[in-house]
Scaffold this active site. Structure first.
Site, mmCIF file in Angstrom:
data_model
loop_
_atom_site.group_PDB
_atom_site.id
_atom_site.type_symbol
_atom_site.label_atom_id
_atom_site.label_comp_id
_atom_site.label_asym_id
_atom_site.label_seq_id
_atom_site.Cartn_x
_atom_site.Cartn_y
_atom_site.Cartn_z
ATOM 1 N N CYS B 79 0.832 -1.210 0.000
ATOM 2 C CA CYS B 79 0.000 0.000 0.000
ATOM 3 C C CYS B 79 0.860 1.251 0.000
ATOM 4 O O CYS B 79 1.807 1.350 0.771
ATOM 5 C CB CYS B 79 -0.899 0.001 1.231
ATOM 6 S SG CYS B 79 -1.869 1.501 1.416
ATOM 7 N N CYS B 201 -12.028 25.824 -7.390
ATOM 8 C CA CYS B 201 -11.643 24.712 -6.509
ATOM 9 C C CYS B 201 -12.333 23.428 -6.974
ATOM 10 O O CYS B 201 -13.501 23.445 -7.360
ATOM 11 C CB CYS B 201 -12.075 24.989 -5.074
ATOM 12 S SG CYS B 201 -11.465 26.551 -4.411
ATOM 13 N N SER B 202 -11.605 22.318 -6.857
ATOM 14 C CA SER B 202 -12.209 21.025 -7.169
ATOM 15 C C SER B 202 -13.211 20.661 -6.069
ATOM 16 O O SER B 202 -13.091 21.119 -4.936
ATOM 17 C CB SER B 202 -11.126 19.952 -7.274
ATOM 18 O OG SER B 202 -10.348 19.933 -6.099
ATOM 19 N N HIS B 327 -12.937 15.056 -7.903
ATOM 20 C CA HIS B 327 -11.603 14.931 -7.301
ATOM 21 C C HIS B 327 -11.614 13.955 -6.125
ATOM 22 O O HIS B 327 -11.533 14.366 -4.971
ATOM 23 C CB HIS B 327 -11.142 16.334 -6.856
ATOM 24 C CG HIS B 327 -9.742 16.372 -6.332
ATOM 25 N ND1 HIS B 327 -9.255 17.442 -5.621
ATOM 26 C CD2 HIS B 327 -8.717 15.499 -6.407
ATOM 27 C CE1 HIS B 327 -8.001 17.212 -5.276
ATOM 28 N NE2 HIS B 327 -7.648 16.045 -5.734
#
Ligand SMILES: [Zn+2]
Lengths: 153, 379, 386
Positions: B79, B201-202, B327
């Site tokens: 990971c 902004c996302s 996002h």
């Protein structure tokens, strides 16, 4: 069919939070920086003997040269605004009411800028290159918020 | 050197709030789609990499939630953090090392389940910075201003990025925010943190993406045309924002130069047909394109205004709508890679004619501290 | 390029303690990094890439790779974070191995660290479990381990006294290791008299909480022998992160370790691990695992692990010394713990383990444990692989 059964499910929201307490050891270097603010209202950085850079916040070792030796150097208290933003919308991380001005401030004598807030001025009047100085809290506890904010110099 | 390709891609729809699906459900869907995409059986997948983040997931050892959904039980697994581009990098090294013929890489995020301001506030130094209340948005807003003042870019320039990317999303059925908006709409949207408006902004998003990487022998046996991983590099700038020149992106420049060198690209402006860059905020698309050497410093805004970055332009950028249109943070870089794959296969929703080489860029940290750059090619 | 042989050419550790108030996290990391560079006689400029890891919620710092760079040397270098819970340290080593073996990196710096004194370790571990199914009923790491210990006791009729013998061994070994946190010998009686945490586990059966960092430098075959007279060659890795849910686990019969070791022995041609291995650094968070898990590795027959240990085979001077460093029961900075196992085997191969050196080590195994009964394995050799 199971599929059809699942189509009729109204999903639940399972509310929770992670509440792990933290005790961050400041270490000798940050402790010295914070104590100088608390006890004397002074700001100190560290200088790397190899590259000559003065770092604020102070570093125990130079992140550029990776040398293990640094020396202390008094900086500021005056400084210059490198960049800033006016937070207009209340975001969860912001402890006070908006607008709040966050800024990177290069203290006189330092080669790096430190993150803090600007106050005592109409947010629309803040500008890059503006001269500022710290306003210290009345009661100081050895915390970065012992500097309440930086104000116009 | 052994060649490695992306052979399968799978994406969930990106949504504001997937109330019916948990992490493992999203990852299963993405994994299943990626397997189906290339006609592979889970049994034939060599090993598995998860991209996840314990803070975003509200869970220590966050990769543990999705193991079953990746078919991990009989396999070697690991990971990474970062935005998925880093996970793909690690997945590629595990093939190049000779250990495995293929790697499944998945990334997942459910922004809807946490509070992004608090999660990203925790990226800041606990002793010197965090208690001031700064987060990803306010940190990046300071970078946006520094970039404006250094280059003369304006709020209108930033707004044009948002207009273009939301428009590109209109043809992408998986996008969260397909929108036909104007520059004025962006400028009229709520001011979040000067100079960033809401539409700069996302959004907060949920989604998962899976890629299957394979060596040459494996790739050639599968259903879809392989998209080759020609170059990759990553690099980190300093941590404290005040240590950096926020108006520049030296770590991106260095990563790009190394990735191009590995891919044998000498003139990125000429050799690259399409770019997918990490537009978490509108201004970043301009900054990162310059850092990638795809525009001169301060000139990306002019190319944008001239339409060069449109789907029909000289260098189409964020053809699926970018992150401004959705996002899911830790999966985001994989979504960008998946769109590059679809472009190079010739199966994209906003297909760029004759696209053969693509660049993809991912980000880790605040205001683009660390970047991962990929060069992908159909040849 | 591609498919390079990989060796450990340098290691560094902090002197691990329960609390390190004199340093913050980056500074703690820097101590281990500086020690590893010194050991390998390299400078940061020689390093091509960095792998770092810990467990996010133990320090409450998000994006640790980015935050670490002042201490880790990541400024203007590639740095990547890997994290898999308790297995993080061994996961990092495996990550560094693949990065070098890929041919894309010649020298990689691998860093595992934790400041467990900075949070409530049990509270943070509890959040590892599924928030809806497991979290409210399953407190921390101990409960799962106790369930495993109980299952094994029930099956083979051992007692907590047999487990205590394992704690006694590791704590005795730790006396020889200046980096270990707990360096005082204990007796079987003291273990049995220590408070019962979760039946059958006593306080002295389990690992402590530790502040510490470890750094390891891996290099490719092109340069390893130039850097280091006796490189520690990594000849195989295998892992299994088998379970998601506690209730799925085959308690008392650690499947992840059985499968991973079977794969590793097959890949590397090991027929009789007990005879062929010269040392094991086992990520053994509690004493019962010292019995169960050596059976899973094929070192002892099922049900015979305890006898093997009572007979002294795993003590210093025995047939197959286990945990010459004192292991995890003497020291556990979690994100570093698996990497410390790896570094300690490297020291054994290199003949640099000082008072804890096992004579003539040619083949050694280091392990990692974590997650939901997960296992990572790394096989080390003095002999350069073919
Ligand atoms: Zn220096």
């Amino acid at each position: 069919m199971i599929d059809q059964d699942l189509n009729n499910v109204e999903p639940l929201v399972y509310e929770s939070k992670i509440g792990v307490p933290y005790y961050w050891w400041a270490g000798d270097t940050a402790t010295r920086f914070l104590e100088a603010i608390r006890d004397k209202g002074e700001l100190w950085g560290t200088r790397c003997p190899e590259c000559g850079k003065v770092f604020v916040p102070p570093r125990k070792s130079c992140p550029r040269c990776f040398g293990q030796q640094t020396s202390w150097e008094k900086v500021g208290p005056g400084g210059t605004v490198v960049t800033y933003t006016v937070a207009r919308k209340k975001r969860e991380a912001i402890p006070e009411d908006v607008p709040v001005v966050f800024a990177l401030i290069r203290l006189d004598g330092a080669d790096t800028a430190m993150l803090h807030k600007i106050g005592g001025v109409d947010p629309d009047k803040v500008s890059t290159g503006m001269r500022v100085k710290p306003r210290f809290a009345e009661e100081r506890k050895g915390h970065i918020r012992d500097i309440e904010c930086f104000i116009p110099d | 050197m052994e060649k490695v390709a992306i052979v399968g891609v799978g994406m969930t729809k990106i949504e504001a709030n997937k109330v019916s699906e948990r992490f493992e459900d999203m990852v299963f869907e993405a994994t299943r789609k990626a397997l189906d995409d290339c006609g592979m059986d889970i049994k034939d997948v060599g090993n598995v990499i998860t991209a996840s983040n314990d803070f975003w997931d509200g869970r220590t050892i966050s990769c543990m939630a999705v193991g079953d959904a990746q078919g991990v039980r009989e396999k070697n697994a690991s990971c990474t953090e970062g935005d998925g581009t880093f996970g793909a990098f690690y997945g590629m090294t595990r093939i190049l090392s000779g250990a495995y013929p293929s790697t499944l890489v998945t990334g997942h995020s459910k922004g809807s389940e946490s509070v992004s301001s608090l999660i990203t506030n925790a990226v800041f130094d606990p002793i010197y910075e965090r208690s001031l209340g700064v987060d990803m948005v306010t940190g990046c807003a300071m970078q946006a201003r520094a970039y404006m003042e250094a280059t003369g870019a304006t709020a209108e320039d930033f707004a044009r990025v948002s207009v273009k990317n939301h428009k590109n999303a209109m043809n992408n059925p998986l996008a969260q925010l397909p929108m036909d908006i104007s520059v004025q709409d962006v400028l009229d949207s709520e001011m979040i943190a000067d100079p960033l408006h809401k539409l700069d902004c996302s959004p907060v998003s949920d989604g998962a993406c899976a890629l299957i990487l394979a060596d040459e022998a494996t790739a050639k046996k599968l259903a879809k045309k392989p998209v080759w991983l020609k170059g990759v590099s990553f690099c980190s700038d300093a941590y404290f924002l005040g240590d950096r020149d926020l108006a520049k992106s030296p770590s991106l420049e260095k990563a790009a130069q190394k990735a191009y060198a590995m891919a044998g690209i000498s003139d990125p402006g000429k050799d690259i047909d399409v770019a997918q860059v990490y537009d978490a905020f509108s201004y970043q698309e301009l900054m990162w394109l310059e850092g990638l050497g795809l525009a001169d410093y301060g000139k990306a805004k002019d190319h944008l205004a001239a339409g060069d970055f449109d789907v029909s332009g000289a260098l189409p950028v964020n053809t699926a709508g970018g992150l401004l249109s959705g996002h899911p943070v830790i999966a985001a870089g994989l979504y960008l890679m998946a769109e590059a794959v679809r472009q190079l296969r010739g199966e994209a929703d906003n297909q760029v004619e004759g696209a053969r080489t693509a660049v993809v860029q991912g980000v880790n940290g605040v205001a683009g501290q660390s970047h991962c750059v990929w060069v992908l090619s159909s040849e | 390029m591609g498919n390079k042989r990989v060796a450990i050419v340098g290691t560094g550790q902090t002197f691990h303690k329960s609390h390190r108030p004199d340093v913050n996290g980056q500074e703690l990391i820097n101590e281990a990094v500086a020690a590893a560079l010194k050991d390998a006689e390299l400078t940061m400029d020689d390093i091509d890439g960095i792998v770092i890891g810990n467990m996010d919620h133990f320090e409450g710092i998000n994006y640790v790779d980015c935050w670490s760079v002042d201490g880790s040397g990541g400024f203007m270098r590639p740095i990547i974070k890997l994290t898999t819970g308790g297995t993080t340290g061994s996961t990092l080593a495996i990550g560094g191995y693949h990065m070098v073996a890929s041919g894309m990196f010649e020298k990689v710096l691998i860093i595992g660290w934790e400041k467990n004194s900075e949070s409530d370790t049990t509270g943070a571990i509890t959040t590892a479990f599924d928030p809806i199914w497991d979290r409210l009923v399953f407190a921390g790491a101990i409960a799962g381990l106790a369930a495993e210990g109980q299952a094994y006791m029930h099956k083979y009729g051992i007692t907590d006294k047999d487990a205590a013998r394992v704690s006694v061994r590791d704590r005795r070994h730790a006396v020889n290791n200046p980096h270990a946190q707990l360096r005082k010998e204990i007796t079987v009686e003291e273990v049995l008299a220590s408070p019962m945490l979760s039946d059958p586990i006593h306080l002295l059966d389990v690992c402590p909480r530790t502040d510490g960092a470890c750094a390891v430098i891996m290099a490719s075959e092109d340069v390893a022998e130039k850097i280091c007279p006796v490189p520690d060659w990594i000849i195989g890795c295998a892992n299994r992160h088998t379970y998601n849910y506690v209730g799925d686990c085959n308690l008392g019969n650690i499947d992840s370790m059985r499968c991973a070791s079977a794969e590793l022995w097959e890949k590397t041609g090991i027929k009789e691990p007990r005879k062929e291995l010269d040392v094991i650094e086992l990520y053994q968070p509690y004493s019962f695992a010292g019995i169960l898990w050596i059976e899973a590795l094929g070192v002892a027959e099922p049900g015979k692990g305890s006898r093997y240990i009572w007979d002294g085979n795993t003590d210093m001077g025995g047939e197959l010394p286990i945990n010459p460093s004192g292991g995890v029961i003497a020291c556990n900075p979690i994100g570093a713990t698996g990497l410390i196992r790896c570094a300690e085997v490297a020291l054994q191969i290199q003949g640099k383990a000082d008072a804890r050196q096992v004579p003539d080590v040619n083949l050694g195994l280091s392990t990692g444990f974590g997650g939901c009964f997960w296992t990572d394995l790394i096989l080390h050799s003095k002999q350069k692989p073919e």
